[in-house]
Every structure is written in structure tokens, then in C-alpha cells.
Design a protein around this motif. Structure first.
Motif, PDB file in Angstrom:
ATOM      1  N   VAL A 184       0.949  -0.998   0.105  1.00 56.00           N
ATOM      2  CA  VAL A 184       0.111  -0.551  -0.384  1.00 56.00           C
ATOM      3  C   VAL A 184       0.751   1.264  -0.106  1.00 56.00           C
ATOM      4  CG1 VAL A 184      -1.619   1.206   1.095  1.00 56.00           C
ATOM      5  CG2 VAL A 184      -2.280  -1.581   1.422  1.00 56.00           C
ATOM      6  N   HIS A 185       1.810   1.803   0.537  1.00 59.29           N
ATOM      7  CA  HIS A 185       3.145   2.501   1.184  1.00 59.29           C
ATOM      8  C   HIS A 185       4.348   2.796  -0.031  1.00 59.29           C
ATOM      9  CE1 HIS A 185      -0.282   3.618   4.164  1.00 59.29           C
ATOM     10  NE2 HIS A 185       0.128   2.848   4.480  1.00 59.29           N
ATOM     11  N   THR A 186       4.610   1.891  -1.447  1.00 59.33           N
ATOM     12  CA  THR A 186       5.035   2.103  -2.010  1.00 59.33           C
ATOM     13  C   THR A 186       4.304   1.887  -3.750  1.00 59.33           C
ATOM     14  OG1 THR A 186       5.529  -0.590  -2.233  1.00 59.33           O
ATOM     15  CG2 THR A 186       6.691   0.586  -0.841  1.00 59.33           C
ATOM     16  N   PRO A 187       5.299   2.631  -4.469  1.00 57.64           N
ATOM     17  CA  PRO A 187       4.563   2.967  -5.587  1.00 57.64           C
ATOM     18  C   PRO A 187       5.346   1.134  -6.846  1.00 57.64           C
ATOM     19  CG  PRO A 187       7.204   3.871  -5.164  1.00 57.64           C
ATOM     20  CD  PRO A 187       6.384   3.599  -3.780  1.00 57.64           C
ATOM     21  N   ALA A 188       4.074   1.343  -7.394  1.00 54.96           N
ATOM     22  CA  ALA A 188       5.079   0.060  -8.099  1.00 54.96           C
ATOM     23  C   ALA A 188       6.460   0.014  -8.851  1.00 54.96           C
ATOM     24  CB  ALA A 188       4.209   0.586  -9.990  1.00 54.96           C
ATOM     25  N   GLY A 189       6.735  -1.688  -9.127  1.00 50.66           N
ATOM     26  CA  GLY A 189       8.061  -1.678  -9.240  1.00 50.66           C
ATOM     27  C   GLY A 189       8.929  -1.885  -7.673  1.00 50.66           C
ATOM     28  N   GLY A 204      11.544   1.520  -0.962  1.00 50.00           N
ATOM     29  CA  GLY A 204      10.643   2.140  -1.168  1.00 50.00           C
ATOM     30  C   GLY A 204      11.314   3.316  -0.390  1.00 50.00           C
ATOM     31  N   PRO A 205       9.967   4.266  -0.496  1.00 54.15           N
ATOM     32  CA  PRO A 205      10.379   5.875  -0.040  1.00 54.15           C
ATOM     33  C   PRO A 205      10.968   5.561   1.902  1.00 54.15           C
ATOM     34  CG  PRO A 205       7.649   6.041  -0.653  1.00 54.15           C
ATOM     35  CD  PRO A 205       8.640   4.238  -1.357  1.00 54.15           C
ATOM     36  N   SER A 224      17.164   2.356   8.701  1.00 51.70           N
ATOM     37  CA  SER A 224      18.201   1.654   6.977  1.00 51.70           C
ATOM     38  C   SER A 224      18.684   2.252   6.647  1.00 51.70           C
ATOM     39  CB  SER A 224      17.310   1.191   6.730  1.00 51.70           C
ATOM     40  OG  SER A 224      16.279   0.883   6.136  1.00 51.70           O
ATOM     41  N   GLU A 225      19.318   2.749   5.518  1.00 51.46           N
ATOM     42  CA  GLU A 225      19.857   4.141   4.592  1.00 51.46           C
ATOM     43  C   GLU A 225      18.919   3.774   3.601  1.00 51.46           C
ATOM     44  OE1 GLU A 225      23.553   3.317   2.798  1.00 51.46           O
ATOM     45  OE2 GLU A 225      24.888   3.066   4.810  1.00 51.46           O
ATOM     46  N   LYS A 226      17.602   3.241   3.439  1.00 45.85           N
ATOM     47  CA  LYS A 226      16.841   3.085   2.341  1.00 45.85           C
ATOM     48  C   LYS A 226      15.885   2.238   1.915  1.00 45.85           C
ATOM     49  CE  LYS A 226      16.039   3.066  -2.891  1.00 45.85           C
ATOM     50  NZ  LYS A 226      16.442   2.452  -3.832  1.00 45.85           N
ATOM     51  N   GLY A 227      14.275   2.832   1.650  1.00 47.31           N
ATOM     52  CA  GLY A 227      13.118   1.629   2.146  1.00 47.31           C
ATOM     53  C   GLY A 227      12.787   1.655   4.248  1.00 47.31           C
ATOM     54  N   THR A 228      12.331   0.500   3.940  1.00 51.63           N
ATOM     55  CA  THR A 228      11.920   0.455   5.415  1.00 51.63           C
ATOM     56  C   THR A 228      12.483  -1.403   5.774  1.00 51.63           C
ATOM     57  OG1 THR A 228       9.635   1.396   5.114  1.00 51.63           O
ATOM     58  CG2 THR A 228       9.611   0.433   6.401  1.00 51.63           C
TER      59      THR A 228
END
Length: 542
Positions: free
Chosen positions: A423-428, A476-477, A529-533
Motif C-alpha cells: 500500500v505504501h510503496t510505488p509500483a516496481g 520504497g520511500p 536503514s539508509e533506504k526503504g523500510t
């Protein structure tokens, strides 16, 4: 109602009674010792007098009218001589024995003393008695005069064994004497010393000691009462603190309860224990009231959030239902019914999630079975791929290590985590699920930290070798910084929208994950983490 006696009063009375008992024992012991010592001195003096009396005491030394005989045939008794029976009764003269009388008489102070009764060296009160050939005579030195004994007294003395031992006799009208008798040259010689002096000294000693004992016991009672009151004074502070707590309405005034000070906890051990227990009780009461207040606040917040969450779909259902009742085209009516169905499903899902949390909050017991983790993960990844084929769902590093827990709960944890990533990440977005053994860590088995773990740390608890970590990571973000500390709280979302292409988030998924993990004896945490969750779910290994 009768007022019960105070502890201070009872202790002071008990102290006074103990002191009085000790003093009584001391009085009895000292009296017996003193009397024994005085008797020993008297017996020594009596032995000396007995040796001297045997050399000079003779029955002929008594006046002829004062010598008593054991021959009862010479006694004269009639009604006219009853008045003189105490002094002259049962007495006869020496004329019948053929002995010539010898003068006796009063002992004049300072005058000459001859041998015999009242002779030289005889002290005041000394008793002398001699018996020879059936004749007996005896006298007592009284008021510096020789008072000769009557027949009853002579009979009492005649019964004293002539064994040289010390005996105690009581003569009517003359008092008590310590006597000794022995046979010297065919005659029985008895001497005695009055014991009135010993009795007087003993009585005086007992009287003085009893008086002093009473004074000491009373003083000990008052002093003990003052001392006990001083020692028990901290209990008054404890009572005041307890009374202050009892007078408050703890529902409204749970904070700032009165505690006892250091002067009370530093007092006697018993009082300090009571004071410490009271302070501990106050701490427990305050902690319980604070937790109750937080729980009530959470309940109120939960009710408010649930009402807010349900209000939107209810409003949609109501609006589309009114629209469907109007005279509209078939296509519009079909669309309205579809929206009513989707909103109903959304409300059902929200209600089910709230019921799940309610059951977990009620400490609902979960089964504890051996669960193979990898097949459950593969099923969850397959389901997620069907729902969101635009994401990359992968199984990363996975150790073949089963866990102890509830398989249904584990499936729900994975479903919620993957749904959160979807739900909270974009496609890909690439989502990887891994199974790891915990290394260099100790993980809490009951109360895991809620929020991000700084520096990769974790809570303390069971040893890491007995724990398995399931990691769900995406590129993701990531989670916004303002909600990272509250990510496992209820009704917290990664974005503010309630619907996102029909995939709205209720904000309860992460709370359910945390509750299920804790119910199985594990924990969940958000890893920096440096990126994502990156989210780690740690469970006990089988």
C-alpha cells in the motif's frame, strides 16, 4: 466502644513488670544470702559459747526456788495458785535433793559476775540451760537481769538433741533462739542466742529493698513509656501518611501522594520496614493509577479513532444508498451498489481488525506449535504477487529453522507486513523477506520496544541463540520521520489519505503485527536503514 490500650502503654507495663520480677528475685536472693551469712556468724558465736558454758555452767548455780525438776509428784496445783503458775508453777525446791542452795539474783550493770547463770562474758539475751541427774535449770539474760525459765520452756529445751548441732526453738513470751546442746561430764549443757536481731535485720532489709524495688519499677515504667513512645513516634508519621491517602479520591488525585521521610525509614528496623512498605505501596498505587489513566486515554482515543474511521464508509454507504433509490440510470445504480459493497467490505475489515486487537488486549492465548517458516512465507509472497503483480516479491536469505508459535497468527503477521509494503510503496518496489538467526543480540520475549531501534540494538530478554528473525525489507520511500516513533500505535498511517486507488489503510495493521508477535513471546521493531523500510519480527526458535 472501649478504647484498646496503646502499644506504648502495654510495652511500658510489661517492662515495669519484668523489672519488678527481676527485683523480687534479687530481693529474695539477697535476703536469703544475708540471713545465711548472719546465721553462719551466729552459729560460730554459739559454738564458742557452748565450749565456755560447759566449763562453768552447773545446775547448782540456780537459786533453790528456781530449780525445776522433772519429778511431777512434787508439783502442787490448786485453784488458789493459778495466778502464779506462769512464774512458779511446776517448780520445786532443791531441799528434797539434799543440795544446799546457792544464791542467784539480778545481774547488776557494771557489777561483778560469777560463774554460772549470768556469769562473766554472757551477753544480753543469751539463753543458758543445764540438765543433770533429772534436774534442769535454765535462764535468759534479759534487761541486764537473769530471768529463769518456767517449766514449759524447760520442756522445750529438754527436747533439743544433745548432738552439738545447731537448732532453732521458739519459747513462748521470750522469742526465737538459735541453740546448741551437748553432754559435758554427764550433764547436758545448752546455750542459745536470740534470733530476733536476725529477724529484725532481715525484715528491715526486705522492707528497704521492697520500697526501693517499687520506686525502681515505677520509674522503669515511666521511663520505658517515654522511651517506647519516642521509638514508636515514626509510626505516627506512617499513620498520618496513610490517613492522608485514605482521605483522598484516588480517581482524581492519584499523583503527589504523601510519602514518609528519611527520618522514618532510618529509624528502628521494624518501623523502617513498615515505612518502606508504605512507600512501596504508594509507588505501586501511583504506577497503577498512571497505567490506568494511560489505558483509559488509549481506550478513549481508540473509540474516537474507530468512530472516525467508521464514519467515512458509513457516510459513503448512506449517500450511495440514497442515490440508488432515485430515478437514475441502470449504470449509475450499478455503480452505487458497487460502492456500497466496497465500503461495507471496508467496514467489515476494520471491525474484524478491531476485534482482533480487542482479543489480543484481553491476553487471548495462542497455540504454541512447531511452525515451518519458509512454506508460510512462500504462501504469503504468492498471495501478494497475485494482488500486486507490479511489485517484485522475493525470498531472500532463509535458514531452515522452525519457530514456536501459532501458524494462523504468523500468516496474519506476514499478510499485514506485505500489505503495508504494497500500500505504501510505488509500483516496481522490490520487497524481500528473509529468515535469519539472531546474532550478538538478546531479544525481549515479552515486552519489545515500540519504535525504531537505534544502532541496530534490541531489547534485552531471551538469549539470541534461541530466537529466529523474520525480516521484511523494501526499497520504497520509507516511513516518514515524524511517525517512526509511533509506527506500531493504532490508527497511524504512512500517508494521510484514507483511500488510495481503492486500497485504503486503516492504520491498525502494524498494531496487529506487534500484538501478535508479543502474544507468541516475540517482538517486532523498526530497523534503521539508509533506504526503504526494514521491519524485524523475532520469534522463539523451536
Amino acid at each position: 466502644m472501649t478504647r484498646r490500650p496503646s502499644l506504648a502503654g502495654r510495652l511500658s507495663r510489661a517492662l515495669a513488670a519484668c523489672v519488678a520480677l527481676a527485683l523480687i528475685v534479687m530481693v529474695v536472693a539477697s535476703t536469703l544470702v544475708m540471713r545465711s551469712w548472719m546465721l553462719a556468724n551466729m552459729d560460730s558465736e554459739l559454738h564458742r559459747l557452748s565450749q565456755r558454758a560447759g566449763e562453768r555452767l552447773d545446775v547448782e548455780d540456780a537459786p533453790d526456788d528456781e530449780v525445776d525438776t522433772d519429778d511431777d509428784s512434787n508439783e502442787e496445783s490448786d485453784d488458789d495458785s493459778d495466778d502464779d503458775s506462769d512464774d512458779d508453777g511446776a517448780r520445786t525446791t532443791l531441799q528434797s535433793s539434799g543440795r544446799a542452795p546457792r544464791p542467784g539474783g539480778p545481774l547488776v550493770p557494771g557489777g561483778p559476775k560469777g560463774h554460772g547463770f549470768g556469769g562473766a562474758g554472757i551477753a544480753e539475751g543469751t539463753l543458758q540451760y543445764v540438765s543433770e541427774d533429772g534436774e534442769a535449770a535454765g535462764a535468759v539474760v534479759s534487761n541486764f537481769s537473769v530471768t529463769y525459765l518456767n517449766a514449759p520452756a524447760l520442756a522445750i529445751l529438754a527436747a533439743v538433741p544433745a548432738d552439738g548441732g545447731m537448732h532453732t526453738v521458739r519459747l513462748k513470751g521470750m522469742g526465737t533462739f538459735r541453740v546448741t546442746a551437748r553432754v559435758v561430764e554427764g550433764k547436758t549443757v545448752l546455750v542459745g542466742i536470740p534470733m530476733d536481731s536476725i529477724d529484725d535485720v532481715v525484715l528491715m532489709l526486705v522492707g528497704v529493698e521492697i520500697g526501693l524495688s517499687l520506686v525502681v519499677a515505677i520509674a522503669a515504667g515511666f521511663a520505658g513509656r517515654a522511651w517506647v513512645r519516642r521509638e514508636l513516634r515514626p509510626l505516627g508519621v506512617v499513620r498520618a501518611a496513610a490517613a492522608d491517602i485514605a482521605s483522598r479520591d484516588l480517581a482524581d488525585e492519584s499523583g503527589n501522594l504523601t510519602r514518609v521521610g528519611e527520618e522514618t525509614t532510618a529509624g528502628p528496623v521494624e518501623v523502617a520496614d513498615v515505612a518502606g512498605a508504605l512507600n512501596s505501596m504508594i509507588d505501586a498505587v501511583e504506577d497503577g493509577m498512571e497505567r490506568r489513566a494511560r489505558s483509559e486515554a488509549k481506550v478513549r482515543q481508540f473509540v474516537a479513532d474507530a468512530s472516525h474511521e467508521l464514519r467515512t464508509p458509513l457516510a459513503s454507504v448512506q449517500g450511495y444508498a440514497q442515490l440508488a433509490r432515485r430515478d437514475i440510470g441502470e449504470a449509475s445504480r450499478t455503480q452505487a451498489l458497487e460502492r456500497i459493497s466496497s465500503e461495507g467490505a471496508r467496514m467489515a475489515s476494520l471491525v474484524e481488525e478491531m476485534l482482533t486487537l480487542a482479543r489480543l488486549d484481553g491476553n487471548r492465548a495462542l497455540t504454541c506449535d512447531r511452525v515451518d517458516v519458509i512454506p508460510v512465507i512462500l504462501d504469503a509472497l504468492s498471495d501478494a504477487h497475485v494482488v500486486a503483480p507490479d511489485h517484485a516479491w522475493e525470498l531472500g536469505e532463509a535458514v531452515d529453522a522452525p519457530v514456536l508459535g501459532d501458524e494462523s497468527a504468523l500468516r496474519q503477521i506476514l499478510t499485514n507486513l506485505l500489505a503495508n509494503a504494497r500500500v505504501h510503496t510505488p509500483a516496481g518496489t522490490r520487497v524481500v523477506v528473509s529468515v535469519l538467526r539472531s546474532r550478538d543480540e538478546a531479544v525481549a520475549a515479552s515486552a519489545a520496544p515500540r519504535g525504531p531501534a537505534k544502532g541496530g540494538g534490541s531489547a534485552t530478554g531471551a538469549q539470541a541463540s534461541s530466537m529466529i528473525t523474520i525480516r521484511v525489507a523494501d526499497d520504497g520511500p520509507g516511513i516518514p520521520a515524524d511517525i517512526r516513533d509511533r509506527v506500531f500505535d493504532r490508527f497511524v498511517r504512512g500517508d494521510s489519505s484514507r483511500t488510495r486507488d481503492g486500497r485504503g489503510s486503516s492504520g491498525l495493521g502494524m498494531s496487529i503485527v506487534e500484538s501478535l508477535a508479543r502474544a507468541m513471546g516475540g517482538s517486532v521493531r523498526l530497523v534503521d536503514s539508509e533506504k526503504g523500510t526494514v521491519i524485524d519480527v523475532t520469534l522463539p526458535a523451536a
